[in-house]
Design an enzyme around this catalytic site. Structure first.
Site, PDB file in Angstrom:
ATOM      1  N   THR A 372      25.993  29.822  28.109  1.00 36.87           N
ATOM      2  CA  THR A 372      25.310  30.808  28.946  1.00 36.87           C
ATOM      3  C   THR A 372      24.987  31.868  27.930  1.00 36.87           C
ATOM      4  OG1 THR A 372      26.628  30.316  30.893  1.00 36.87           O
ATOM      5  CG2 THR A 372      25.760  32.537  30.774  1.00 36.87           C
ATOM      6  N   THR A 390      21.708  31.264  32.451  1.00 37.97           N
ATOM      7  CA  THR A 390      22.432  30.069  32.010  1.00 37.97           C
ATOM      8  C   THR A 390      21.755  28.782  32.439  1.00 37.97           C
ATOM      9  OG1 THR A 390      24.631  29.035  32.057  1.00 37.97           O
ATOM     10  CG2 THR A 390      23.859  29.955  34.107  1.00 37.97           C
ATOM     11  N   SER A 443      28.776  31.913  41.246  1.00 34.40           N
ATOM     12  CA  SER A 443      28.743  32.102  39.796  1.00 34.40           C
ATOM     13  C   SER A 443      29.865  33.032  39.356  1.00 34.40           C
ATOM     14  CB  SER A 443      27.401  32.733  39.410  1.00 34.40           C
ATOM     15  OG  SER A 443      27.391  33.075  38.040  1.00 34.40           O
ATOM     16  N   SER A 444      30.140  32.997  38.059  1.00 29.30           N
ATOM     17  CA  SER A 444      31.089  33.959  37.465  1.00 29.30           C
ATOM     18  C   SER A 444      30.384  34.950  36.548  1.00 29.30           C
ATOM     19  CB  SER A 444      32.147  33.229  36.635  1.00 29.30           C
ATOM     20  OG  SER A 444      32.859  32.352  37.446  1.00 29.30           O
ATOM     21  N   GLY A 465      31.676  30.653  31.459  1.00 28.86           N
ATOM     22  CA  GLY A 465      32.169  30.141  32.737  1.00 28.86           C
ATOM     23  C   GLY A 465      33.055  31.191  33.385  1.00 28.86           C
TER      24      GLY A 465
HETATM   25  O1  DON Z   1      27.394  30.674  36.775  1.00 29.72           O
HETATM   26  C1  DON Z   1      28.452  30.394  36.228  1.00 29.72           C
HETATM   27  O2  DON Z   1      29.472  31.000  36.426  1.00 29.72           O
HETATM   28  C2  DON Z   1      28.521  29.268  35.228  1.00 29.72           C
HETATM   29  N1  DON Z   1      27.542  28.263  35.540  1.00 29.72           N
HETATM   30  C3  DON Z   1      28.310  29.844  33.867  1.00 29.72           C
HETATM   31  C4  DON Z   1      28.519  28.774  32.825  1.00 29.72           C
HETATM   32  C5  DON Z   1      28.853  29.349  31.512  1.00 29.72           C
HETATM   33  O3  DON Z   1      29.023  30.525  31.341  1.00 29.72           O
HETATM   34  C6  DON Z   1      29.010  28.402  30.412  1.00 29.72           C
HETATM   35  N2  DON Z   1      29.050  29.165  29.165  1.00 29.72           N
HETATM   36  N3  DON Z   1      29.618  29.512  28.351  1.00 29.72           N
END
Ligand code: DON
Length: 563
Positions: A372, A390, A443-444, A465
């Site tokens: 992301t 992301t 989402s986070s 994430g």
């Molecule tokens: O929206 C979310 O929380 C996740 N799909 C974000 C994924 C993510 O940050 C992966 N990266 N490092």
């Protein structure tokens, strides 16, 4: 003679200072503007927009389109994300451009006949793709708050894709990993003019992506969601087992939402409301931190890490139980979760000698993608943008259409896959985040702006994430409570707990072994990770009008560019 020696010494000292400030510290200063992103070429695009008279939103739009070219693991037009925007007078708003479930999506679309979750369907097959939101989100932000013409903001990305840029080692690592036939689209993604895999330091051009971007440049949002591009996407989906249709694309709208607002010792915190869980959890944890006597609890002590872990555990349990798309969950207790009283209640059973136990029957997810990206921007008038977007996993679903040249997200994996099934490994089954047609997955992402005396003071965000919430939380606390400069706040030791699995993750080499042992003796199960978060941040000294930016050194191609 003595005078000369003195002068030489002074010169040596000032050269040394210059060396230290330019090479060893990772802060960048600006008087007129700053763009911090995971790729310096893209930060430069944003700064050139600011220099042309564009505002922070214009620069964010241009930087985000550019990252779709220079950082295809996460920068995107096939994914989604969020913007938090605060103008120079402290007025804040947000734009939600999170992906949506297609109209044909169903609650049990990832379950095998025997009831088990089929992971590939929500990770790497076309069924994993949510209706992309990025182009609509950037367009909406520009329509409402931008200054320069749209085509001037998209064109730099068109040129970067068309004329190419130097292929870097991070991209090369990915290209090597995709060299087999497991992901055919990706195996043919990193090619040079001679159709062989491009090598580091060669110029990498992306003609198909340049063409798609030029349609978006010339036709705006409709260039992506209607007409030729939409038709190609829908046909590809139909022929290859996906479910996104032309109707799904035509119906996609980005939404302006009121920010989640909290306070911490006189600072105002503005962050992303649902469908992100980031703002709620961040504010809940900052409220818990207000209850801590930092005269007695030292940064990085056993007590400090224990309190952090217990705050995270509680906020993530609340996240799992209550949060989802607000348009489908009309009764989420957001005010309660972000109230000072709730923080007090949640900390009532805090045992300073012992770790709590996470119980899945009372009320986490197993998978955290590894890509992301976050952009922090400030313009000469003091307007600030915090943008996180992301593809979910690194290179999303690893699928795409060669003719269009961009990668599809696999964001559908952020929905809860199995109703009622919450496990100790972290799969969550609460109703708030089950799949429904046109629903946005939880989402986070935690793009955040902290205001001080009615002006932007700190602009921050990260990928990672569910670790996003906690790395943003600790960086905000490092600045507000411990008064660390932005680079130190970003680089300092971070920990992560997400309720389930019941594990405290710490950064290897940054937590002392004695502290780790003391935490384990209290009942914390620990696990190390090389690094947590890739934070991109700005602080603003509004009195002296000095903007300070820092990009997490974990991303070698990242950069804070100020002027
Ligand atoms: O929206 C979310 O929380 C996740 N799909 C974000 C994924 C993510 O940050 C992966 N990266 N490092």
């Amino acid at each position: 003679m003595k005078y000369l020696a003195h002068q030489t010494k002074a010169l040596t000292l000032s050269l040394l200072f210059l060396f230290i400030t330019t090479t060893l510290l990772s802060q960048t200063y600006g008087k007129n503007g700053m763009v911090v992103s995971s790729n310096k070429l893209s930060s430069n695009v944003g700064v050139s927009v600011l220099k042309k008279g564009g505002n922070a939103i214009d620069a964010a739009v241009a930087t985000a389109f550019s990252l779709a070219v220079t950082l295809p693991s996460a920068g995107n037009i096939g994914g989604g994300g969020f913007i938090v925007f605060m103008d120079a007078d402290g007025e804040a708003t947000t734009i939600d451009f999170r992906e949506k479930a297609p109209l044909a999506a169903t609650e049990d679309m990832y379950l095998h006949e025997n009831g088990d979750v089929v992971y590939s369907r929500r990770r790497t097959e076309l069924t994993a793709v949510g209706v992309p939101g990025t182009v609509a989100g950037l367009y909406k932000a520009h329509q409402k708050y931008g200054k320069l013409p749209w085509n001037e903001l998209v064109d730099p990305a068109v040129q970067q894709a068309k004329n190419g840029f130097e292929f870097n080692w991070s991209l090369n690592r990915a290209a090597e990993n995709f060299s087999d036939t497991v992901y055919p689209f990706m195996a043919n993604y990193f090619l040079n003019d001679k159709k062989v895999r491009v090598k580091p330091t060669e110029i990498w051009k992306q003609p198909a992506l340049a063409n798609t971007l030029s349609i978006i440049r010339d036709q705006g949002k409709d260039g992506f969601y209607k007409g030729k591009v939409a038709k190609i996407i829908a046909n590809h989906m139909k022929e290859n087992g996906g479910i996104i249709t032309e109707e799904d694309l035509a119906k996609y709208e980005a939404i302006e939402r009121k920010p989640m607002k909290g306070t911490y010792k006189g600072y105002d915190i503005y962050s992303m409301p649902p469908p992100s869980s980031g703002g709620v959890a961040l504010i809940e944890m900052m409220n818990m931190m207000e209850l801590v006597d930092f005269e007695k609890v030292e940064f990085n002590s056993t007590e400090y890490v224990h309190i952090m872990a217990e705050a995270m555990r509680r906020a993530f349990a609340d996240r799992a139980e209550h949060l989802g798309d607000p348009d489908f969950n009309l009764d989420m207790p957001l005010d309660k979760l972000t109230s000072k009283e709730h923080a007090q209640n949640r900390f009532d059973n805090l045992d300073m000698q012992k770790a709590s136990v996470s119980d899945p029957t009372k009320y986490g997810q197993i998978y955290d993608g590894d890509n992301t990206t976050h952009i922090s921007i400030m313009d000469k008038d003091g307007n600030a943008v915090s943008l996180t977007y992301t593809l979910e996993s690194s290179y999303g679903s690893k699928t795409g259409i060669p003719e269009l040249g961009f990668i599809f997200n696999n964001e559908m994996g952020d929905f809860n896959p199995q109703k009622g099934v919450t496990t100790t490994t972290g799969q969550i089954g609460s109703a708030a985040n089950l799949i429904k047609p046109e629903k946005r997955m939880l989402s986070s992402m935690t793009p955040t702006i902290v205001g001080k005396d009615g002006k932007p003071y700190l602009v921050i965000g990260s990928p990672g994430g569910r670790t996003i919430i906690n790395t943003v939380f600790q960086t905000v606390l490092n600045v507000l409570e411990f008064e660390m400069p932005i680079d130190r706040a970003i680089e300092n030791m971070k920990v992560h707990h997400q309720w389930l699995p019941d594990v405290l993750t710490y950064e290897k080499d940054l937590l002392s072994p004695d502290t780790r042992k003391a935490l384990e003796a209290m009942g914390h199960k620990t696990r190390s990770r090389t690094r947590l978060g890739v934070l991109m941040g700005i602080t603003y000294d509004s009195e002296n009008k000095i903007i300070t930016g820092a990009a997490d050194t974990v991303r070698p191609d990242g950069g804070a560019v100020g002027y």
